[in-house]
Design an enzyme around this catalytic site. Structure first.
Site, PDB file in Angstrom:
ATOM      1  N   GLU A 237     -10.731 -12.165   2.923  1.00  0.00           N
ATOM      2  CA  GLU A 237      -9.295 -12.109   2.605  1.00  0.00           C
ATOM      3  C   GLU A 237      -8.627 -13.476   2.710  1.00  0.00           C
ATOM      4  OE1 GLU A 237      -7.144  -9.186   4.900  1.00  0.00           O
ATOM      5  OE2 GLU A 237      -5.313  -9.432   3.738  1.00  0.00           O
TER       6      GLU A 237
ATOM      7  N   ARG B  42      -2.513   1.140  -6.612  1.00  0.00           N
ATOM      8  CA  ARG B  42      -1.599   1.015  -5.484  1.00  0.00           C
ATOM      9  C   ARG B  42      -0.223   0.489  -5.863  1.00  0.00           C
ATOM     10  NH1 ARG B  42      -5.818  -1.080  -0.813  1.00  0.00           N
ATOM     11  NH2 ARG B  42      -6.908   0.918  -0.748  1.00  0.00           N
TER      12      ARG B  42
ATOM     13  N   HIS C 275       0.840  -1.198   0.000  1.00  0.00           N
ATOM     14  CA  HIS C 275       0.000   0.000   0.000  1.00  0.00           C
ATOM     15  C   HIS C 275       0.874   1.246   0.000  1.00  0.00           C
ATOM     16  CE1 HIS C 275      -3.061   2.868   1.024  1.00  0.00           C
ATOM     17  NE2 HIS C 275      -3.982   1.940   0.970  1.00  0.00           N
TER      18      HIS C 275
ATOM     19  N   SER D 104      -5.291   6.559   4.934  1.00  0.00           N
ATOM     20  CA  SER D 104      -6.243   6.105   3.923  1.00  0.00           C
ATOM     21  C   SER D 104      -5.856   6.542   2.521  1.00  0.00           C
ATOM     22  CB  SER D 104      -7.622   6.667   4.228  1.00  0.00           C
ATOM     23  OG  SER D 104      -8.453   6.474   3.116  1.00  0.00           O
TER      24      SER D 104
ATOM     25  N   HIS E 275       0.300  -4.706   2.999  1.00  0.00           N
ATOM     26  CA  HIS E 275      -1.061  -4.404   3.444  1.00  0.00           C
ATOM     27  C   HIS E 275      -1.954  -5.630   3.277  1.00  0.00           C
ATOM     28  CE1 HIS E 275      -4.505  -2.020   4.368  1.00  0.00           C
ATOM     29  NE2 HIS E 275      -4.967  -1.939   3.147  1.00  0.00           N
TER      30      HIS E 275
ATOM     31  N   ARG F 261      -5.009  -5.643  -5.590  1.00  0.00           N
ATOM     32  CA  ARG F 261      -6.337  -5.245  -5.144  1.00  0.00           C
ATOM     33  C   ARG F 261      -6.493  -3.738  -5.291  1.00  0.00           C
ATOM     34  NH1 ARG F 261      -9.106  -3.458  -0.699  1.00  0.00           N
ATOM     35  NH2 ARG F 261      -7.176  -2.991   0.363  1.00  0.00           N
TER      36      ARG F 261
ATOM     37  N   LEU G 218     -13.541  -4.630   1.470  1.00  0.00           N
ATOM     38  CA  LEU G 218     -14.763  -4.613   2.278  1.00  0.00           C
ATOM     39  C   LEU G 218     -15.900  -5.203   1.455  1.00  0.00           C
ATOM     40  CD1 LEU G 218     -14.473  -1.007   3.765  1.00  0.00           C
ATOM     41  CD2 LEU G 218     -13.808  -3.149   4.819  1.00  0.00           C
TER      42      LEU G 218
END
Lengths: 262, 638
Positions: free
Chosen positions: B427, B332, B268, B286, B403, B437, B443
């Site tokens: 996950e 990312r 991340h 975030s 991450h 991802r 989520l």
């Protein structure tokens, strides 16, 4: 960020188990980086204890980002330590002075029995939630999300109440070990939203009853909970809970049995 | 063997695969549902939502949580948001576009059918969560607000301040607690799964350690769901919570469940940089910050001036420069790699030289401090607490960190592993995200699996499988319990000289160095020599004080590190075999101008590893991936 280091004396509550009497033990924390978090400082102390073959200090912790609510103990009489709106995992050592002596002990409340050292059992909170801290909504048949309009101001206020992480600092800070701030935050969150209306009264009655049954003390609105809360949950929640409870109690209807013929 | 990797993708056009499956699945009549019991291991988003919906349907659910409360699960830490193809913003979003973005974002290493289903149910997830009281952000008119997120050009991310994960988890948790109240879900706290019990070839139960008393307990059921999260803690320093471990999944792997794509770990880009030797974890800022923050480094090598003193003309806004159409919202892996390149060039900031700036000065000028504070206030405060610097006054410093993990137990379309009756959600499974991802999709997957997939596919399994009655007095349970006890007493008996954490740190260092953001053959081969040596030393020299018959944190950690020491090796082997770069998995030998170079001719497949025994090489199986709807193409974010 290689900053200064501190040397501290820690008076830590050590207690082998719920039935053990427990007591303070003095330990030294040396060369603590001011950039370390309070828990990282304890990690280093624990590494030394383990290296000597001693048991490490047990404390609950997990996300270490101030969100999960697992960590928390009392430092010099204050739940989560001296910084306002800060969980102990987000409390950094730059906020302490070199040479200080710190007293570290678990959250104390009859409803939070000590498990070991600084670790307490807070499952009473889960039982309060299971008594009504939900909206009865079965999976797979919800209406389109925008069919439920929520004024922004209400959504924001509900969100502020929902922010509670259930760490238990409010209980530890209260002289009566009341769980009013925690319970009221959940009751408020749902009472403020249209989705929470149907079960609103029943929820208030059940959750308050569950809170009392767990052995938490009564709220006398001293505000110690609000001052200790790492998430700034407001006392207004407690006023709202009292009103919800009062109205629900006053307008309670006798229960009818379910079901019917044919 | 080969037939074990039957992905069971339904036939027909992608738009109707899930509808058709739901109709074809066998049903269990309501009166029979209460005769079936289901174990759910893990009560984060995927586990809690699964337990809640299965309980609601009438199954008897036994849910297990390693924490003192399900509300602590690491799902809480997801800050930014959750995607859904609602097209509330009228900006051209659709199920197909979310599907397309996710397949492409995963660099064509995810299964099309799964991803389509994920996109399809995404809208239901938002409906479900709103109906159960999750206080998502709203517009003044009362409708839901959206924002954009890395890797996407539409605004489809729903959020609840910077605490979306927490609010969604509290939603799923409260629904599960409702089922606890109703007597359909039996919840057991502070239990860690240490083995899977298989009888007649089917998953029939688990062995857990009661972390409070040290007791070894057995539980039986008709099916087992593992929803125990990811394994980024193999790196020691990661954004994962301290208790995140591979243990539950790994024990199932050792019992025969294939482990897919273990080397797919997401790095991340926006973490608070490492500050010192004793750091225990990394904190994520975030990704949503990249909506308004601009990423830069000084143009000159070794420019140590205070960021506010470096004039605009001497700054390199490298993401905007290299990727003009996505800019700071590049995916990312791309953003992480670019940060590494800048630091490798010597233009990194911070004393370590391992950080880049994330600057809000322009956004504050444009929108005002109040607006920025409304959007990101809690993240700014968190940054200030950790670093002692005020991000309203000077840029944040960020650096990539391990991450989410995209690898996990292999599952078919029904989320069933290679062990019949063992289902894997969230996950902990490998599906849906491919090699990388995108933001706001974890989520979504956790809740999709728990609320909208498992209730159907588990019913199909229970309705179509003959299950003998089993009890925990069965020999298989006794043997598994003995195995667990033996391993614990072996660990306790070593009484060596090194702490558990010191092993974990050393492993983490090897993994980050050789199997992190960039990997190459030489490094991976080196890691494959070092890890077994470290593992051997662990089993001879680890020190665990205290007693196994009561709460013992060191023992808990030791068990998890023992599993990481095995997983780490598999990750390196997987990375070594995959001779291509894809998504977040970057093999340095395979690149074009610093961008990942995929090899679709040879590696357009899922690698699923079969465990063959202690110190024996695992067998690599392949599930070929077929792309019928989104054509294989090189990703470009320029």
């Amino acid at each position: 960020m290689a900053g200064k280091t501190l040397n501290l004396t820690l008076k830590v509550w050590r207690q082998k188990g719920p039935k053990d009497q427990g007591g303070f033990v003095e330990l030294q924390a040396k060369n603590v980086s001011e950039d370390a978090s309070f828990l990282e400082m304890l990690d280093a102390v624990n590494e030394e204890l383990v290296s000597k073959g001693d048991e490490p200090i047990a404390f609950d912790h997990d996300c270490r980002e101030g969100i999960c609510g697992a960590c928390g103990f009392v430092i010099d009489g204050e739940a989560h330590g001296p910084m306002k709106s800060t969980t102990v995992c987000q409390l950094h050592m730059r906020n302490f002075t070199d040479g200080a002596t710190l007293t570290i002990e678990p959250f104390r409340a009859q409803a939070f029995p000590v498990i070991k050292d600084l670790m307490v059992n807070r499952s009473a909170f889960d039982r309060i939630i299971s008594s009504g801290g939900y909206i009865s909504q079965n999976t797979g048949n919800a209406v389109d999300a925008n069919a439920i309009l929520v004024p922004k101001a209400d959504a924001d206020e509900a969100m502020s109440s929902a922010t509670c992480i259930g760490c238990g600092a409010c209980v530890a800070a209260c002289k009566n070990a009341s769980a009013a701030l925690f319970t009221s935050a959940k009751i408020s969150h749902m009472a403020l939203l249209p989705q929470g209306q149907v079960e609103r009264k029943e929820r208030a009655l059940r959750m308050v009853a569950a809170m009392d049954a767990e052995g938490f003390g009564a709220c006398t609105t001293t505000g110690a909970c609000e001052a200790a809360c790492p998430k700034d949950i407001q006392l207004t929640n407690i006023s709202r809970m009292n009103r919800e409870f009062f109205v629900a109690n006053a307008t309670k209807r006798p229960k009818h049995s379910d079901g019917g013929a044919g | 063997m080969a037939n074990k990797l039957d992905s069971k993708i339904p036939s027909g056009p992608i738009e109707s695969k899930w509808e058709k499956s739901k109709f074809d699945y066998k049903l269990v009549n309501p009166a029979n549902k209460r005769k079936h019991s289901i174990i759910v291991v893990g009560t984060g988003l995927a586990g809690a939502s699964a337990a809640a919906s299965l309980g609601e349907l009438g199954y008897k659910v036994k849910a297990f949580c390693v924490h003192e409360s399900p509300r602590r699960a690491h799902s809480v830490a997801a800050q930014g948001g959750i995607n859904a193809a609602k097209n509330y913003q009228n900006d051209g979003d659709s199920t197909y576009r979310l599907f397309y973005d996710t397949v492409k974002g995963g660099d064509f290493r995810a299964r099309e059918a799964n991803v389509y289903r994920l996109a399809e149910v995404s809208a239901n997830i938002i409906d479900q969560m709103v109906a159960q009281g999750v206080p998502f952000a709203r517009e003044y008119g009362g409708t839901l607000a959206n924002r954009s997120f890395g890797g996407a050009q539409v605004s489809r991310t729903f959020y609840a301040r910077g605490q979306t994960g927490q609010q969604l988890l509290l939603g799923a948790y409260s629904e599960m607690m409702r089922q606890v109240d109703a007597g359909n879900v039996e919840l057991r706290y502070r239990r860690e799964m240490l083995d899977l019990v298989i009888i007649d070839g089917k998953a029939r139960g688990i062995i857990v350690r009661n972390l409070l008393t040290g007791e070894i307990e057995s539980y039986e059921a008709d099916a087992v769901v593992i929803a125990s999260g990811g394994y980024s803690n193999v790196f020691f320093l990661s954004t994962n919570a301290m208790a995140c471990a591979v243990t539950a999944a790994w024990k199932a792997h050792k019992r025969g469940a294939y482990f897919a794509n273990p080397c797919y770990t997401q790095i991340h880009p926006t973490c608070i940089p490492v500050h010192g030797e004793n750091q225990s974890k990394l904190t994520l800022m975030s990704e949503s910050l990249r909506n308004d923050g601009r990423v830069w480094v000084p143009k000159a090598v070794g420019d140590k001036r205070h960021p506010n003193d470096i004039p605009e003309s001497e700054r390199d806004y490298y993401l905007e420069r290299v990727y003009p159409s996505f800019g700071n919202l590049a995916p990312r892996d791309v953003a992480s790699r670019q940060a590494k390149y800048r630091c490798d060039e010597g233009r990194g900031v911070n004393e370590s030289g391992k950080a880049v700036y994330l600057d809000f000065a322009d956004a504050i000028k444009r929108l005002g401090e109040d607006k920025i504070s409304e959007r990101y206030g809690n993240l700014f405060e968190m940054y200030d607490k950790i670093t002692g610097q005020n991000p309203y006054k000077q840029p944040m410093m960020i650096y990539p960190a391990p991450h989410y993990t995209m690898g996990g137990l292999w599952v078919d379309y029904n989320l069933e592993s290679t062990i019949p009756g063992l289902f894997v959600a969230g996950e902990a499974n490998f599906s849906d995200h491919g090699a990388n991802r995108l933001g706001a999709s974890a989520l979504m997957q956790g809740l999709a699996d728990g609320y909208f997939v498992l209730p159907y596919t588990l019913g199909n399994y229970l309705g179509g499988t003959k299950l003998e009655k089993v009890s925990t007095s069965n020999d298989a349970f006794k043997a598994a319990e003995d195995g667990v006890r033996k391993e614990i007493s072996k660990l306790m008996g070593i009484k060596g000289n090194r702490t558990v954490d010191s092993f974990h740190k050393e492993l983490g260092h090897i993994m980050w160095e050789y199997c992190g953001m960039g990997r190459n053959e030489a490094g991976l081969k080196k890691a494959l020599q070092e890890i077994p040596k470290l593992r051997e030393e662990f089993w001879q020299n680890v020190r665990i004080p205290g007693d196994a018959n009561y709460l013992n944190v060191e023992l808990e950690k030791a068990g998890r590190v023992a599993d990481f020491l095995e997983l780490g090796e598999l990750m390196c082997r997987d990375a070594l075999e995959r001779q291509e770069s894809c998504g977040g998995h970057f093999r340095e030998e395979y690149q074009v101008d610093g961008e990942a170079k995929r090899d679709d001719a040879n590696f357009c497949h899922v690698a699923a590893w079969e465990y063959t025994g202690e110190n024996k090489a695992s067998i690599r199986h392949k599930e070929e991936l077929v792309f019928e709807n989104v054509h294989l193409a090189t990703r470009s974010y320029k």
